[in-house]
Design a protein around this motif. Structure first.
Motif, short mmCIF file in Angstrom:
data_model
loop_
_atom_site.label_atom_id
_atom_site.label_comp_id
_atom_site.label_asym_id
_atom_site.label_seq_id
_atom_site.Cartn_x
_atom_site.Cartn_y
_atom_site.Cartn_z
N UNK A 1 0.83 -1.20 0.00
CA UNK A 1 0.00 0.00 0.00
C UNK A 1 0.87 1.25 0.00
N UNK A 2 0.35 2.30 -0.61
CA UNK A 2 1.04 3.59 -0.59
C UNK A 2 0.76 4.24 0.76
N UNK A 3 1.76 4.23 1.63
CA UNK A 3 1.64 4.80 2.96
C UNK A 3 2.70 5.89 3.11
N UNK A 4 2.36 7.11 2.74
CA UNK A 4 3.36 8.17 2.68
C UNK A 4 3.84 8.62 4.05
N UNK A 5 5.09 9.03 4.08
CA UNK A 5 5.63 9.60 5.30
C UNK A 5 6.51 10.82 5.02
N UNK A 6 6.45 11.30 3.78
CA UNK A 6 7.07 12.57 3.42
C UNK A 6 5.99 13.42 2.75
N UNK A 7 5.82 14.64 3.24
CA UNK A 7 4.79 15.54 2.71
C UNK A 7 5.45 16.86 2.33
N UNK A 8 5.20 17.29 1.09
CA UNK A 8 5.74 18.56 0.61
C UNK A 8 4.61 19.57 0.52
N UNK A 9 4.75 20.66 1.21
CA UNK A 9 3.74 21.72 1.22
C UNK A 9 3.70 22.39 -0.15
N UNK A 10 2.55 22.29 -0.83
CA UNK A 10 2.40 22.94 -2.14
C UNK A 10 1.26 23.97 -2.09
N UNK A 11 1.00 24.50 -0.90
CA UNK A 11 -0.10 25.44 -0.74
C UNK A 11 -0.02 26.60 -1.72
N UNK A 12 1.20 27.08 -1.96
CA UNK A 12 1.38 28.23 -2.85
C UNK A 12 1.54 27.82 -4.31
N UNK A 13 1.50 26.52 -4.58
CA UNK A 13 1.79 26.05 -5.94
C UNK A 13 0.73 25.09 -6.49
N UNK A 14 -0.33 24.89 -5.73
CA UNK A 14 -1.38 23.97 -6.18
C UNK A 14 -2.02 24.45 -7.48
N UNK A 15 -2.31 25.74 -7.57
CA UNK A 15 -2.96 26.23 -8.77
C UNK A 15 -2.05 26.11 -10.00
N UNK A 16 -0.74 26.21 -9.78
CA UNK A 16 0.18 26.01 -10.90
C UNK A 16 0.14 24.55 -11.36
N UNK A 17 0.01 23.63 -10.41
CA UNK A 17 -0.12 22.21 -10.77
C UNK A 17 -1.41 22.00 -11.56
N UNK A 18 -2.51 22.59 -11.11
CA UNK A 18 -3.78 22.45 -11.81
C UNK A 18 -3.67 23.03 -13.22
N UNK A 19 -3.01 24.18 -13.33
CA UNK A 19 -2.82 24.79 -14.64
C UNK A 19 -2.01 23.89 -15.57
N UNK A 20 -0.97 23.28 -15.01
CA UNK A 20 -0.13 22.39 -15.82
C UNK A 20 -0.92 21.17 -16.28
N UNK A 21 -1.73 20.60 -15.39
CA UNK A 21 -2.53 19.46 -15.81
C UNK A 21 -3.53 19.87 -16.88
N UNK A 22 -4.00 21.11 -16.81
CA UNK A 22 -4.92 21.60 -17.81
C UNK A 22 -4.32 21.64 -19.20
N UNK A 23 -2.99 21.67 -19.28
CA UNK A 23 -2.32 21.62 -20.58
C UNK A 23 -2.57 20.30 -21.28
N UNK A 24 -2.86 19.26 -20.50
CA UNK A 24 -3.15 17.93 -21.06
C UNK A 24 -4.64 17.86 -21.41
#
Length: 227
Positions: free
Chosen positions: A162-185
Motif C-alpha cells: 500500500x502507498x503509505x506516505x511519510x514525506x509531505x511537501x507543502x504545495x499550498x502556494x503552488x497547487x494552482x500552478x499544478x492544476x494549470x499544468x494538468x490543464x495543458x493535457x
C-alpha cells in the motif's frame, strides 16, 4: 532546513506523459520557484496500432507545455513503447534510464510507486533503482516515490504494498500552478468524478495537506536517503 530546501538538482521519472504532473507537479513548481534545477524523463511514447500517431504527437506537445508552466529546466522523451515495457529487454530499459541519470547527476529522484496498477510503473521504478545504485561517489542521495491517481490507489489492497506516505511537501502556494499544468493535457483531463479531473487533484492535495496541517501537499514514500 527542510528536506525540500536541500534539493539542488531533481529528476522526475514518469512512465507516461502526465504522470509527473499528477504525482509531483506541485513539488516541481515549488522547486522551480526556489531556483532549483528540475528535469523530467518521460519514459514511453504511444505507438501504432495501439495509439494513433497524431494523438501521440499531441500528448507530447501537451507535456512540453505543462513542463513550461511548472518551470521544468529540461524534458527528456525516451522512445520505449507505452503499455509494452514487459516486452522490452530489461537491460535496454535500464540503460536508457541510467544514461540520463548519469548525465544529469540529480541529488534527488522522484519515481512512480512500484505497486501501481499499471505494470509500466513498476518496471520504470525498477529501472530507476538500477540507475540510482549507490555505487561510487555520484548517485542520487534521495529517492522518493510519488502517487498517481487511478494507478496507485487502484492496486489490489492487501495483495500489493500500500502507498503509505511519510514525506509531505507543502504545495499550498503552488497547487494552482499544478492544476494549470494538468490543464495543458487537454486530451487527458476528464470531468469529475473521474479521478483525472481538476476536482480530484485539488481534493487529494487538500487531504494530503490536512494530514500535516497545511492547505495543500503532495505525499511521497521515501525509498532511500543518504545523509
Amino acid at each position: 532546513m527542510t528536506m525540500i530546501e536541500t534539493i539542488q538538482r531533481a529528476m522526475v521519472i514518469a512512465p507516461h506523459p502526465d504522470d509527473e504532473v499528477l504525482g509531483c507537479g506541485g513539488t516541481i513548481a515549488r522547486l522551480a520557484a526556489m531556483g532549483r534545477h528540475v528535469e523530467v524523463v518521460v519514459a514511453t511514447r504511444g505507438k501504432p496500432p495501439r495509439f494513433d500517431a497524431a494523438q501521440v504527437e499531441r500528448v507530447q506537445a501537451e507535456a512540453k507545455r505543462a513542463h513550461a508552466v511548472l518551470g521544468v529546466a529540461r524534458t527528456h522523451m525516451l522512445d520505449f513503447e507505452a503499455a509494452a515495457l514487459d516486452r522490452v529487454p530489461r537491460a535496454a530499459l535500464n540503460e536508457g534510464v541510467a544514461a540520463l541519470v548519469a548525465e544529469s547527476r540529480p541529488d534527488t529522484l522522484f519515481v512512480p510507486f512500484p505497486a501501481d496498477l499499471h505494470f509500466d510503473h513498476g518496471l520504470i521504478f525498477e529501472a530507476a533503482m538500477v540507475a540510482a545504485r549507490p555505487v561510487g561517489t555520484h548517485y542520487p542521495a534521495r529517492i522518493l516515490a510519488y502517487e498517481t491517481v487511478s494507478e496507485t490507489n487502484w492496486a489490489a489492497p492487501y495483495l500489493t504494498p500500500a502507498f503509505q506516505p511519510h514525506v509531505f511537501v507543502d504545495i499550498s502556494e503552488h497547487l494552482e500552478r499544478k492544476i494549470e499544468a494538468f490543464g495543458c493535457f487537454e486530451s487527458q483531463v476528464r470531468p469529475f468524478p473521474n479521478e483525472r479531473s481538476f476536482e480530484t487533484l485539488r481534493a487529494l492535495a487538500q487531504v494530503r495537506g490536512s494530514c500535516v496541517s497545511r492547505r495543500a501537499a503532495e505525499a511521497f514514500v521515501l525509498i532511500r536517503e543518504v545523509a
